[in-house]
Design an enzyme around this catalytic site. Structure first.
Site, PDB file in Angstrom:
ATOM      1  N   LYS A 175       3.747 -20.124 -23.338  1.00  0.00           N
ATOM      2  CA  LYS A 175       2.513 -20.120 -24.110  1.00  0.00           C
ATOM      3  C   LYS A 175       2.585 -19.027 -25.168  1.00  0.00           C
ATOM      4  O   LYS A 175       1.898 -18.009 -25.095  1.00  0.00           O
ATOM      5  CB  LYS A 175       1.311 -19.928 -23.180  1.00  0.00           C
ATOM      6  N   LYS A 221      -5.075 -19.054 -26.838  1.00  0.00           N
ATOM      7  CA  LYS A 221      -6.014 -18.523 -25.840  1.00  0.00           C
ATOM      8  C   LYS A 221      -5.610 -17.133 -25.375  1.00  0.00           C
ATOM      9  O   LYS A 221      -6.456 -16.327 -24.973  1.00  0.00           O
ATOM     10  CB  LYS A 221      -6.152 -19.489 -24.665  1.00  0.00           C
TER      11      LYS A 221
END
Length: 335
Positions: A109, A194
């Site tokens: 990520k 995020k």
């Protein structure tokens, strides 16, 4: 009778170990590649990873090795869980051992600095593997909860839906529910951005701000995530799902989140070096913030939270200046 699917998991870190446990619990044959002999030996001898989860017993079918060729021999899946900035160099070593039909699954990520590439793009560039054999697993997956077999879900994204369904089956357990998607861009950007928003939420918490501030940052952070992702071709619905909103909420609110924790350390007055030492594990948001901001600028997308975080992380502004910059932006319609 069909043999069980085989997966090689690189590496034996926190999320890699959790993913390996999921796969083994789902009936997949799993070999974890560990960089250190003592970790591989401990997993094989005691069925535990002493570096991350010494208190959790791993399935006996899960084994470990320090030999990448042995790990990848006959593997249906190469599951990658390493820091995004280390991906290119690691793949250079692994690529000669990747089979012609092996599916490469990214759990990462982050966005690669200097290039602005997503993990799936780095994988394709370095290995030459076709995009239809590259999948992404992303969602609100806190490793500690998964190791305790607490309920969780995620999205498996691949341009080839049949490949996504195969990996879905390979990692579906009583406590882990994977869904499928063909929106790789949305899943990857939701997972990367995020982390930056979670840093901001952590900072706000560390500075003593309340739930209103956290809700504001989460909501407006989702808005800028959607703006960039859709500009790159993602579907808005993906960002409202597990790999978007779901991952954002978990990472921004859980004390198990390393990005939120890192931000909280900064908010409490630690320096970058002190927060890094206190967090100990890789904090992808710190590594990717500038790369995400550059990607936004290239595509003409406004990302005020990401911009303030990138500036703060480079120690060009203070915490107070960062908060002021966000609150004193010109008022405008919400949508």
């Amino acid at each position: 009778m069909h043999r069980p699917a085989r997966a090689a998991v690189l590496s034996a870190g926190s999320w890699g170990t959790a993913a390996a446990k999921i796969l083994a619990d789902a009936g997949t044959s799993v070999i974890v590649h560990a960089r250190r002999n003592e970790i591989a030996d401990a997993i094989n001898a005691t069925h535990r990873n002493p570096a991350y989860f010494p208190d959790v017993e791993l399935p006996p079918s899960l084994t470990a090795t320090t030999d990448p060729a042995a790990a990848l021999d006959g593997a249906d899946y190469l599951v990658l869980s390493i820091p995004a900035q280390a991906l290119r160099d690691s793949l250079a070593v692994w690529t000669p051992h990747i089979g012609p039909d092996t599916v490469v699954v990214s759990l990462m990520k982050g966005i690669e600095r200097d290039t602005g590439l997503r993990a799936s793009e780095v994988i394709a560039e370095v290995t030459g593997v076709s995009a239809v054999r590259i999948a992404v697993l992303s969602g609100p997956n806190l490793a500690r909860e998964i190791m305790a077999a607490q309920p969780a879900a995620a999205t498996v994204a691949c341009p080839d839906e049949a490949v996504a369904r195969c990996f879905q089956q390979a990692c579906h357990t009583s406590y882990f529910r994977p869904y499928t998607s063909t929106d790789v861009i949305g899943c990857e950007l939701g997972g990367a951005i995020k982390n930056v928003i979670a840093l901001a939420v952590g900072i706000a918490s560390g500075m003593g701000m309340g739930d209103n501030a956290a809700a504001m940052l989460i909501t407006r952070g989702l808005a800028e995530t959607i703006r960039l992702a859709t500009a790159l071709g993602a579907r808005p619905a993906t960002l409202a799902g597990l790999s978007g909103l779901g991952d954002l909420v978990a990472t921004c609110t859980s004390p198990l989140s390393r990005n939120r924790t890192f931000g909280a350390h900064l908010g409490q007055g630690m320096t970058m070096a002190e927060a890094t030492a206190a967090t100990r594990q890789t904090t992808e948001g710190v590594k990717s913030a500038t790369a995400i901001l550059e990607l936004a600028r290239v595509h003409g997308v406004e990302m005020p939270i990401t911009e303030v975080m990138a500036t703060l992380l480079h120690e060009k502004i203070s915490l107070t200046e960062a908060a002021t910059a966000l609150m004193q932006r010109p008022p405008k319609p919400e949508h």
